[in-house]
Design a protein around this motif. Structure first.
Motif, PDB file in Angstrom:
ATOM      1  N   THR A 150       0.712  -1.199   0.191  1.00 57.61           N
ATOM      2  CA  THR A 150      -0.017   0.145  -0.017  1.00 57.61           C
ATOM      3  C   THR A 150       1.075   1.224   0.075  1.00 57.61           C
ATOM      4  OG1 THR A 150      -1.656  -1.403   1.092  1.00 57.61           O
ATOM      5  CG2 THR A 150      -1.921   1.133   1.039  1.00 57.61           C
ATOM      6  N   ALA A 151       1.986   1.336   0.624  1.00 57.76           N
ATOM      7  CA  ALA A 151       2.861   2.391   0.624  1.00 57.76           C
ATOM      8  C   ALA A 151       3.272   2.884  -0.649  1.00 57.76           C
ATOM      9  CB  ALA A 151       4.140   2.181   1.597  1.00 57.76           C
ATOM     10  N   TYR A 152       3.546   1.797  -1.467  1.00 60.27           N
ATOM     11  CA  TYR A 152       4.063   2.316  -2.903  1.00 60.27           C
ATOM     12  C   TYR A 152       2.967   2.873  -3.656  1.00 60.27           C
ATOM     13  CZ  TYR A 152       8.550  -0.187  -2.957  1.00 60.27           C
ATOM     14  OH  TYR A 152       9.911  -0.300  -2.931  1.00 60.27           O
ATOM     15  N   ARG A 153       1.720   2.359  -3.526  1.00 59.59           N
ATOM     16  CA  ARG A 153       0.599   3.091  -4.243  1.00 59.59           C
ATOM     17  C   ARG A 153       0.205   4.441  -3.749  1.00 59.59           C
ATOM     18  NH1 ARG A 153      -2.134   2.639  -8.438  1.00 59.59           N
ATOM     19  NH2 ARG A 153      -1.582   0.368  -8.071  1.00 59.59           N
ATOM     20  N   HIS A 154       0.669   4.884  -2.465  1.00 53.48           N
ATOM     21  CA  HIS A 154       0.633   6.377  -1.931  1.00 53.48           C
ATOM     22  C   HIS A 154       1.887   6.970  -2.631  1.00 53.48           C
ATOM     23  CE1 HIS A 154      -2.868   5.803   0.437  1.00 53.48           C
ATOM     24  NE2 HIS A 154      -2.386   5.117   1.053  1.00 53.48           N
ATOM     25  N   LEU A 155       3.018   6.486  -2.479  1.00 53.00           N
ATOM     26  CA  LEU A 155       4.401   6.779  -3.181  1.00 53.00           C
ATOM     27  C   LEU A 155       4.005   7.226  -4.568  1.00 53.00           C
ATOM     28  CD1 LEU A 155       7.462   7.436  -2.698  1.00 53.00           C
ATOM     29  CD2 LEU A 155       7.673   5.003  -3.669  1.00 53.00           C
ATOM     30  N   ALA A 156       3.214   6.393  -5.568  1.00 52.64           N
ATOM     31  CA  ALA A 156       3.159   6.788  -6.798  1.00 52.64           C
ATOM     32  C   ALA A 156       2.216   7.715  -6.881  1.00 52.64           C
ATOM     33  CB  ALA A 156       2.714   5.468  -7.607  1.00 52.64           C
ATOM     34  N   GLU A 157       1.700   8.378  -6.114  1.00 52.02           N
ATOM     35  CA  GLU A 157       0.888   9.707  -6.148  1.00 52.02           C
ATOM     36  C   GLU A 157       1.455  10.738  -5.733  1.00 52.02           C
ATOM     37  OE1 GLU A 157      -2.568   8.553  -3.874  1.00 52.02           O
ATOM     38  OE2 GLU A 157      -3.251   6.937  -5.252  1.00 52.02           O
ATOM     39  N   GLU A 158       2.711  10.597  -5.216  1.00 52.71           N
ATOM     40  CA  GLU A 158       3.364  11.738  -4.655  1.00 52.71           C
ATOM     41  C   GLU A 158       3.958  12.614  -5.964  1.00 52.71           C
ATOM     42  OE1 GLU A 158       3.893  12.855  -1.570  1.00 52.71           O
ATOM     43  OE2 GLU A 158       3.853  11.020  -0.219  1.00 52.71           O
ATOM     44  N   ASP A 159       4.345  13.874  -5.812  1.00 57.65           N
ATOM     45  CA  ASP A 159       4.879  14.797  -6.941  1.00 57.65           C
ATOM     46  C   ASP A 159       6.340  14.818  -6.587  1.00 57.65           C
ATOM     47  OD1 ASP A 159       5.652  16.470  -8.831  1.00 57.65           O
ATOM     48  OD2 ASP A 159       4.900  18.157  -7.834  1.00 57.65           O
ATOM     49  N   LEU A 160       7.107  13.816  -7.146  1.00 60.90           N
ATOM     50  CA  LEU A 160       8.666  13.549  -6.891  1.00 60.90           C
ATOM     51  C   LEU A 160       9.467  13.556  -8.190  1.00 60.90           C
ATOM     52  CD1 LEU A 160       8.460  10.583  -4.575  1.00 60.90           C
ATOM     53  CD2 LEU A 160       8.498  12.782  -3.995  1.00 60.90           C
ATOM     54  N   ASP A 161      10.780  13.567  -7.855  1.00 60.14           N
ATOM     55  CA  ASP A 161      11.753  13.531  -9.115  1.00 60.14           C
ATOM     56  C   ASP A 161      12.205  12.154  -9.226  1.00 60.14           C
ATOM     57  OD1 ASP A 161      11.429  16.380  -9.854  1.00 60.14           O
ATOM     58  OD2 ASP A 161      12.862  16.760  -7.906  1.00 60.14           O
ATOM     59  N   LEU A 162      12.484  11.562  -8.273  1.00 62.49           N
ATOM     60  CA  LEU A 162      13.013  10.193  -8.330  1.00 62.49           C
ATOM     61  C   LEU A 162      12.850   9.518  -6.929  1.00 62.49           C
ATOM     62  CD1 LEU A 162      15.948  10.289  -6.438  1.00 62.49           C
ATOM     63  CD2 LEU A 162      16.706  11.651  -8.312  1.00 62.49           C
ATOM     64  N   VAL A 163      13.225   8.107  -6.932  1.00 61.52           N
ATOM     65  CA  VAL A 163      13.143   7.375  -5.756  1.00 61.52           C
ATOM     66  C   VAL A 163      14.485   6.647  -5.435  1.00 61.52           C
ATOM     67  CG1 VAL A 163      12.055   5.155  -5.082  1.00 61.52           C
ATOM     68  CG2 VAL A 163      10.580   6.766  -5.957  1.00 61.52           C
ATOM     69  N   VAL A 164      14.859   6.496  -4.195  1.00 61.53           N
ATOM     70  CA  VAL A 164      15.922   5.727  -4.198  1.00 61.53           C
ATOM     71  C   VAL A 164      15.624   4.518  -3.347  1.00 61.53           C
ATOM     72  CG1 VAL A 164      18.335   5.718  -3.018  1.00 61.53           C
ATOM     73  CG2 VAL A 164      17.506   7.850  -3.746  1.00 61.53           C
ATOM     74  N   HIS A 165      15.895   3.187  -3.673  1.00 57.78           N
ATOM     75  CA  HIS A 165      15.792   1.864  -3.227  1.00 57.78           C
ATOM     76  C   HIS A 165      17.172   1.574  -2.303  1.00 57.78           C
ATOM     77  CE1 HIS A 165      14.277  -1.870  -2.207  1.00 57.78           C
ATOM     78  NE2 HIS A 165      13.377  -1.560  -2.664  1.00 57.78           N
ATOM     79  N   LEU A 166      17.118   1.378  -1.062  1.00 65.65           N
ATOM     80  CA  LEU A 166      18.292   0.907  -0.549  1.00 65.65           C
ATOM     81  C   LEU A 166      18.417  -0.448  -0.112  1.00 65.65           C
ATOM     82  CD1 LEU A 166      18.037   3.997   1.689  1.00 65.65           C
ATOM     83  CD2 LEU A 166      19.677   3.754   0.020  1.00 65.65           C
ATOM     84  N   GLY A 167      17.681  -1.151  -0.500  1.00 65.99           N
ATOM     85  CA  GLY A 167      17.916  -2.759  -0.553  1.00 65.99           C
ATOM     86  C   GLY A 167      16.804  -3.545   0.110  1.00 65.99           C
ATOM     87  N   ASP A 168      17.039  -4.920   0.178  1.00 65.64           N
ATOM     88  CA  ASP A 168      15.845  -5.910   0.571  1.00 65.64           C
ATOM     89  C   ASP A 168      14.752  -5.646  -0.476  1.00 65.64           C
ATOM     90  OD1 ASP A 168      17.744  -6.833   2.323  1.00 65.64           O
ATOM     91  OD2 ASP A 168      16.835  -5.795   4.165  1.00 65.64           O
ATOM     92  N   TYR A 169      15.076  -5.797  -1.604  1.00 69.81           N
ATOM     93  CA  TYR A 169      14.031  -5.762  -2.823  1.00 69.81           C
ATOM     94  C   TYR A 169      13.179  -7.072  -2.874  1.00 69.81           C
ATOM     95  CZ  TYR A 169      11.906  -4.557  -7.236  1.00 69.81           C
ATOM     96  OH  TYR A 169      10.869  -4.036  -8.364  1.00 69.81           O
TER      97      TYR A 169
END
Length: 524
Positions: free
Chosen positions: A176-195
């Motif tokens: 669910t957090a990703y669904r809210h993240l996708a609705e943010e106004d951002l330039d980029l996302v940094v993924h720091l591991g444990d994909y």
């Protein structure tokens, strides 16, 4: 249920410890480095873009694009429902979502050697601009992705907006957090591991039936590929990938819990090689990250004009073995040994050289395990996790001292791993409570790992009591959102109240500000 198992027979040493000429050619074709032969094609019985699209590592003139053809992403052989044929994949980049103005197009070849993934590296784009992209293969068109190029390196943008995330165990909860993240106004996302996580998968929380071959730990290339097929099938994760360019780096669970450096036998190196290849196949990574056996180039710098430099660290491949053991300890004096390294000599020197040469106002370290001291004992003892920088104290002290000595204007560390939110002040010497603050660290919680969590449990209370430099601890799930200007940095800890059922709302649990030139935390 019919039991289907994956082969446990280890492939040849050459397959794991080297790349042959055929694989090298597949990489070149898959990145669009050479034109795709027009006769290479195949057919599929169902939609091939089930894993979505992604972009990553933005430069001022372009990005890397990604997709993987997988009409059956959970096929137990790891092929994603594809055969042995190479498939031509066409791609377009446009300035509008309807593709009325296409500014770049080309072809890449999806080969079975790389699980029919492609990583075309696009150049010739304008800096600091939004673009849209899509793929076409096997008579089908992919979803449309949105991406963004980095600003001109000679400029200082007025604003950078990004989020950092980590730790997304599929069977611990919904994304669910990703669904809210996708609705943010951002330039980029940094993924720091444990994909992903290597443990056997359960379908209990998501209320789905899991095939037997997913209810085992990942060890082979086929198993890692299927596990990515499961994780990347999630629509909320796909939405976040399609919305923003990502800068990604792995931690431990993409391979095995708490693995460290090259301190292992050949079987473990073979497993690591398989995990690295599957990671490359499923993330928007440039060919500079292509693994060669059990080695992979992941530490790198990405600049956002002269406003910020992202220095992405790799705290797994080059580290010394854990001191004492890899749990928590109050008696392990070996963690203080001056020769112990988390980064390895070459990466550490690369990091320190970047401190000296970076023109950026904000120097951002993308880091897998907490750098700040996180003592769990409010009494006189110091009980710490040994897998983090607390197990490599001398090198942490050196890095922080050199950041100050080499003139880093604003050091901000963003970190994953812990399944908790922290806002912390980085100290020159944690043995001295009055030691100078030399930087700031924000540790982000998990997307779903450890299930629902809570606002502040016993462990969080102990951390706050034992660590005066820790200004905030929270144990819910979510992501961290950052707004960066020349004058200040603001981090918002965005949390959801539950992940064990879908549909949770998101809110900002706390905000903290760092002022330009003044290390330390102010409440936002």
């Amino acid at each position: 249920m019919v039991r289907r198992t994956l082969s446990a027979v280890p492939p040849s040493r050459r397959r794991f410890l080297g790349i042959g000429a055929a694989s090298a050619a597949a990489v070149a074709l898959g990145t669009g480095l050479f034109p795709a032969p027009s006769h290479r094609s195949a057919s599929a019985s169902s939609y091939p873009f089930t894993l979505g699209v992604a972009s990553g590592d933005p430069h001022p003139d372009g990005v890397v694009l990604w997709t993987r053809l997988a009409p059956d992403p959970l096929a137990p052989d790891g092929r994603g429902g594809m055969g042995d044929e190479e498939v031509t994949v066409r791609y377009q980049v446009a300035t509008d979502e309807r593709f009325s103005r296409v500014v770049h197009e080309g072809e890449a070849v999806a080969s079975p050697e790389l699980a029919h993934s492609v990583h075309p590296e696009i150049t010739g784009l304008e800096p600091d601009r939004e673009y849209f992209y899509r793929f076409q293969a096997l008579g089908e068109i992919s979803p449309v992705g949105r991406t963004r190029t980095a600003p001109d390196p000679r400029t200082e943008p007025a604003l950078l907006r990004f989020a950092f995330v980590s730790c997304q165990k599929w069977d611990d909860g919904y994304y669910t957090a990703y669904r809210h993240l996708a609705e943010e106004d951002l330039d980029l996302v940094v993924h720091l591991g444990d994909y992903l996580y290597e443990y056997p998968v359960s379908g209990a929380i998501r209320q789905v039936e899991i095939p037997d071959y997913l209810a085992t730990e990942t060890e082979t290339l086929e198993q890692y590929r299927v596990r990515y097929g499961l994780y990347k099938s999630d629509p909320d994760l796909q939405a976040a990938h399609a919305r923003f360019p990502w800068i990604a780096v792995l931690d431990d669970h993409e391979v095995k819990n708490n693995w460290a450096g090259a301190h292992t036998g050949e079987a473990e190196l073979a497993r690591r090689a398989a995990a690295f290849q599957a990671y490359y196949e499923n993330l928007p990574l440039r060919r500079s990250a292509l693994p060669v056996g059990p080695a992979m180039g992941l530490h790198r710098r990405i600049s956002w004009g002269q406003l910020a430099d992202f220095t992405i660290l790799d705290t797994r491949q080059y580290r010394d073995a854990h001191a004492c053991h890899d749990g928590k300890s109050a008696t392990c004096s070996a963690r203080l040994n001056p020769g112990r390294s988390l980064l390895g000599t070459e990466q550490r020197e690369w990091l320190l050289h970047g401190f000296e040469t970076s023109p950026a106002r904000w120097h951002v370290l993308g880091n897998q395990v907490p750098m700040t001291q996180s003592d769990l004992d409010p009494g006189p003892a110091t009980r710490v996790w040994l897998d983090s920088w607390d197990g490599y104290v001398a090198e942490r002290d050196l890095v922080l001292a050199e950041a100050a000595a080499r003139g880093v204007r604003n050091l901000v560390v963003v970190t994953g791993d812990r399944h908790q939110n922290y806002a912390a002040e980085l100290k020159a010497d944690y043995a001295d409570p009055d030691s100078a603050t030399v930087g700031t660290e924000f540790v982000g919680t998990s997307i779903s790992s450890s299930q629902d969590g809570q606002d502040l449990g016993e462990q969080g209370q102990a951390l706050l009591a034992a660590n005066p430099h820790l200004r905030f601890v929270n144990e819910q799930r979510g992501y961290a959102r950052c707004f960066v200007t020349p004058e200040l940095w603001q981090t918002d800890f965005r949390v959801v109240p539950y992940v064990t059922s879908p549909g949770a709302p998101v809110s900002t649990r706390a905000s903290f500000v760092v002022e330009d030139g003044h290390p330390g935390l102010l409440e936002g």
